[in-house]
Design an enzyme around this catalytic site. Sequence first.
Site, PDB file in Angstrom:
ATOM      1  N   HIS A  61       9.177  -3.751   3.624  1.00  0.00           N
ATOM      2  CA  HIS A  61       8.795  -3.834   2.115  1.00  0.00           C
ATOM      3  C   HIS A  61      10.219  -4.229   1.383  1.00  0.00           C
ATOM      4  O   HIS A  61      10.128  -5.008   0.396  1.00  0.00           O
ATOM      5  CB  HIS A  61       8.252  -2.675   1.460  1.00  0.00           C
ATOM      6  CG  HIS A  61       7.172  -2.075   2.285  1.00  0.00           C
ATOM      7  ND1 HIS A  61       7.031  -1.074   2.967  1.00  0.00           N
ATOM      8  CD2 HIS A  61       5.622  -2.949   2.058  1.00  0.00           C
ATOM      9  CE1 HIS A  61       5.510  -0.979   3.605  1.00  0.00           C
ATOM     10  NE2 HIS A  61       5.059  -2.111   3.005  1.00  0.00           N
TER      11      HIS A  61
ATOM     12  N   SER B 137       4.404   1.142   8.127  1.00  0.00           N
ATOM     13  CA  SER B 137       4.287   2.587   7.513  1.00  0.00           C
ATOM     14  C   SER B 137       3.671   3.518   8.491  1.00  0.00           C
ATOM     15  O   SER B 137       3.776   4.760   8.618  1.00  0.00           O
ATOM     16  CB  SER B 137       3.260   2.430   6.155  1.00  0.00           C
ATOM     17  OG  SER B 137       3.833   1.730   5.464  1.00  0.00           O
TER      18      SER B 137
ATOM     19  N   MET C  85       0.639  -1.362   0.026  1.00  0.00           N
ATOM     20  CA  MET C  85      -0.053   0.018   0.018  1.00  0.00           C
ATOM     21  C   MET C  85       0.862   1.143   0.159  1.00  0.00           C
ATOM     22  O   MET C  85       0.480   2.449   0.400  1.00  0.00           O
ATOM     23  CB  MET C  85      -0.959   0.040   1.197  1.00  0.00           C
ATOM     24  CG  MET C  85      -1.932  -1.057   1.118  1.00  0.00           C
ATOM     25  SD  MET C  85      -3.615  -0.629   1.890  1.00  0.00           S
ATOM     26  CE  MET C  85      -3.060  -0.510   3.623  1.00  0.00           C
TER      27      MET C  85
ATOM     28  N   VAL D 281      10.743  -7.550   9.572  1.00  0.00           N
ATOM     29  CA  VAL D 281      11.944  -6.672   9.614  1.00  0.00           C
ATOM     30  C   VAL D 281      11.533  -5.606  10.982  1.00  0.00           C
ATOM     31  O   VAL D 281      10.799  -4.951  10.849  1.00  0.00           O
ATOM     32  CB  VAL D 281      12.301  -5.949   8.183  1.00  0.00           C
ATOM     33  CG1 VAL D 281      13.404  -5.122   8.617  1.00  0.00           C
ATOM     34  CG2 VAL D 281      12.523  -7.015   7.304  1.00  0.00           C
TER      35      VAL D 281
ATOM     36  N   ALA E 230       4.088   3.848   0.851  1.00  0.00           N
ATOM     37  CA  ALA E 230       4.732   4.357   2.391  1.00  0.00           C
ATOM     38  C   ALA E 230       5.626   3.251   2.618  1.00  0.00           C
ATOM     39  O   ALA E 230       5.973   2.671   3.669  1.00  0.00           O
ATOM     40  CB  ALA E 230       3.765   4.586   3.376  1.00  0.00           C
ATOM     41  N   LEU E 231       6.698   2.992   1.500  1.00  0.00           N
ATOM     42  CA  LEU E 231       7.637   1.734   1.761  1.00  0.00           C
ATOM     43  C   LEU E 231       8.734   2.064   2.805  1.00  0.00           C
ATOM     44  O   LEU E 231       9.161   3.083   2.833  1.00  0.00           O
ATOM     45  CB  LEU E 231       7.899   1.408   0.315  1.00  0.00           C
ATOM     46  CG  LEU E 231       6.712   1.246  -0.757  1.00  0.00           C
ATOM     47  CD1 LEU E 231       7.555   0.678  -2.103  1.00  0.00           C
ATOM     48  CD2 LEU E 231       6.071   0.127  -0.275  1.00  0.00           C
TER      49      LEU E 231
END
Length: 282
Positions: free
Chosen positions: A37, A186, A30, A176, A32-33
């Site tokens: 990601h 995010s 979605m 992570v 807002a990496l």
Amino acid sequence: MKVIHTIKDLQAELSVLKAQGKKVGLVPTMGALHAGHASLVKRSVNENEVTVVSVFVNPTQFNDKNDLVKYPRTLDADCKLLEACGATYAFAPSVEEMYPEPDTRQFSYAPLDTVMEGAFRPGHFNGVCQIVSKLFEAVKPHRAYFGEKDFQQLAIIREMVRQMQFDLEIVGCPIVREEDGLALSSRNARLSAEERENALKISQTLFKSRTFAATHTVSETLKFVEDAIAAVPGLRLEYFEIVDGNTLQKVDNWNQTSYVVGCITVFCGDVRLIDNIKYKES
């Protein structure tokens, strides 16, 4: 890397590459990496000749419209990160492109989608399944990559793939974390400095609970986590459940199954954060 906005253009590109025998990996996001990601994208780049990353804030999975409005949208920065990770395509469609008309499909994967997030965010997983199934149909990837931070979502997507007989492999990738342990999200960008400090207690409590669990019962471990979160001003526990990692049903004792996971959701101010920890993994 190419940025593509329509399914038609994406399919035209992919059909040529697939005809050459190239494997396609899909990373649905979605936007807002962040580095979480990036780890999914790098894994796909490593395992497939072509990597498609979708960047789409999916309106149908937000049961709180305020959350949808506040969700960060950073396409330019996202594309820079994706290019650095080696992605082949960023697929950034409009809402009209993905939903030319309202999607009335109802997905039900009880009991996986009726507990935890399913209980507290009605309609959320239906929206997730709507968009993910649309992306699978549009891209027809060989593999699709999802983070284990959204542990329940991963289980539901695996079940959707099984029931709908999508011909692809679902790859779950480890959480992570920031260096201090906070799970990357995010939504972390919305935390004030003080809230960020408080949020750290979520992962710290989970890690401590794993040590605690080695010599205590499931119910004692539940209380340990609940009490630890309650002791932090500014944190409000929505739920903490210790479940079978396959069925997502609560376990009463550690020997009930070989795969046991603790799933937590906490409000830090008005920001809703999720995390999980594995107590046993077969």
